[in-house]
Design an enzyme around this catalytic site. Structure first.
Site, PDB file in Angstrom:
ATOM      1  N   LEU A 129       0.805  -1.172   0.131  1.00 51.69           N
ATOM      2  CA  LEU A 129      -0.011   0.091  -0.219  1.00 51.69           C
ATOM      3  C   LEU A 129       0.834   1.104   0.003  1.00 51.69           C
ATOM      4  O   LEU A 129       1.985   1.121   0.607  1.00 51.69           O
ATOM      5  CB  LEU A 129      -0.896   0.060   1.083  1.00 51.69           C
ATOM      6  CG  LEU A 129      -2.086  -1.289   1.323  1.00 51.69           C
ATOM      7  CD1 LEU A 129      -2.510  -1.182   2.794  1.00 51.69           C
ATOM      8  CD2 LEU A 129      -3.037  -0.969   0.159  1.00 51.69           C
ATOM      9  N   ASP A 130       0.416   2.061  -0.624  1.00 50.44           N
ATOM     10  CA  ASP A 130       1.230   3.737  -0.552  1.00 50.44           C
ATOM     11  C   ASP A 130       1.385   4.157   0.860  1.00 50.44           C
ATOM     12  O   ASP A 130       0.563   3.518   1.741  1.00 50.44           O
ATOM     13  CB  ASP A 130       0.592   4.527  -1.273  1.00 50.44           C
ATOM     14  CG  ASP A 130       0.494   4.234  -2.848  1.00 50.44           C
ATOM     15  OD1 ASP A 130       1.322   3.526  -3.365  1.00 50.44           O
ATOM     16  OD2 ASP A 130      -0.364   4.889  -3.690  1.00 50.44           O
ATOM     17  N   MET A 131       2.571   4.737   1.038  1.00 47.96           N
ATOM     18  CA  MET A 131       2.802   5.470   2.222  1.00 47.96           C
ATOM     19  C   MET A 131       1.730   6.153   2.991  1.00 47.96           C
ATOM     20  O   MET A 131       1.463   5.815   4.124  1.00 47.96           O
ATOM     21  CB  MET A 131       3.722   6.295   2.065  1.00 47.96           C
ATOM     22  CG  MET A 131       4.290   6.843   3.504  1.00 47.96           C
ATOM     23  SD  MET A 131       5.796   8.167   3.362  1.00 47.96           S
ATOM     24  CE  MET A 131       6.181   8.446   4.907  1.00 47.96           C
TER      25      MET A 131
END
Length: 287
Positions: A129-131
């Site tokens: 998942l993105d940051m």
């Protein structure tokens, strides 16, 4: 490390070789397991052609160690068994570091969690998942489970549902965005819609509308980097807080995207798995 697998009604009648192959593990790794006699059936060294019966116990022994530096922080565990660790990812944290000598990522926190439980597992995340993205994230504890999850994800057999807050009101309340995504040669961090990019398909449904933004449910048919962010920006509805793709909003300190639900068949037990995680506080404030 020792992992046990019980033969279920779905796998009874398989040969041992067929059972191991059913996890879509690489052929080299399969060969290593058999040649090193790492596989036992009911306590005896397993033979490739032996027929497995319901209730048989397969044991695989591997040499592993924790491969990320431990980081003593709290982990929000949603589900755990001998094969899976499913957690809730907070915002503002990377899934893994760019160097295994660094700390401060979820892999480091999982490393500490395993060590604290006396588990000598290497860290195996099934997806990323993105940051800024929050919500459900899957880890596998063993190489067979990871290989099976990888195959399931590639075949779209892991159904992932997201909730996001997008700018504006949608004319089309239910729709599909079918647009290939490629690199943006003008910006190293950005992706863009590109005829030469990889196929990308996003299904969405507007759940609720507010003054100048909407709560949207999203399901991915493909898993390209930044897919939801790129697709929604391309139709004029960038996610709230997504400065990279065109939305700066004082109400959003991050990209408002949440991994809300996963549904899949357990790769070992064949149980139906469905987990949900409610919106985090910052998104909940706006809905």
């Amino acid at each position: 490390m020792k992992t046990n697998y019980k033969i279920t009604k779905e796998t009874a009648g398989f040969t041992l070789k067929e059972y191991i192959a059913s996890f879509h593990l690489g052929k080299k790794k399969q060969y290593e397991f058999f040649s090193s006699k790492a596989i036992q059936v009911n306590g005896e060294i397993g033979k490739e052609d032996q027929i497995l019966a319901y209730g048989d116990c397969i044991t695989i022994r591997t040499e592993e160690s924790v491969d990320f530096l431990p980081d003593k922080k709290k982990l929000d565990v949603l589900y755990e068994d001998d094969y899976l660790l499913i957690i809730n990812k907070p915002a503002h944290i990377l899934v893994h570091p760019d160097d295994k000598n660094k700390q401060g990522t979820l892999c480091n926190i999982v490393s500490y969690y395993y060590q604290n439980k006396g588990l000598e597992y290497s860290i195996k995340y099934a997806h990323r998942l993105d940051m800024d993205t929050t919500g459900i994230l899957l880890f596998a504890k063993d190489s067979l489970t990871l290989a099976k999850l990888d195959d399931m994800i590639s075949k779209h057999e892991v159904k992932r549902t997201y909730l996001c807050l997008a700018a504006g009101k949608f004319k089309q309340k239910i729709g599909t965005i079918h647009a290939p995504i490629g690199e943006d040669r003008h910006h190293q961090q950005r992706k863009r819609i590109s005829k030469t990019g990889k196929p990308a398909i996003t299904h969405y449904e507007v759940l609720k509308e507010y003054k100048n933004y909407s709560l949207v449910k999203v399901q991915l048919e493909t898993g390209r980097t930044h897919q939801i962010r790129v697709h929604f920006s391309s139709i004029g509805h960038p996610l709230l807080g997504d400065v990279l793709y065109g939305n700066k909003d004082e109400r959003a300190s991050r990209v408002y995207l949440h991994s809300y639900q996963v549904e899949f068949i357990h790769p070992v037990t064949y149980q139906v798995m469905q987990l949900t995680k409610e919106l985090p506080f910052d998104m909940k404030k706006l809905v």
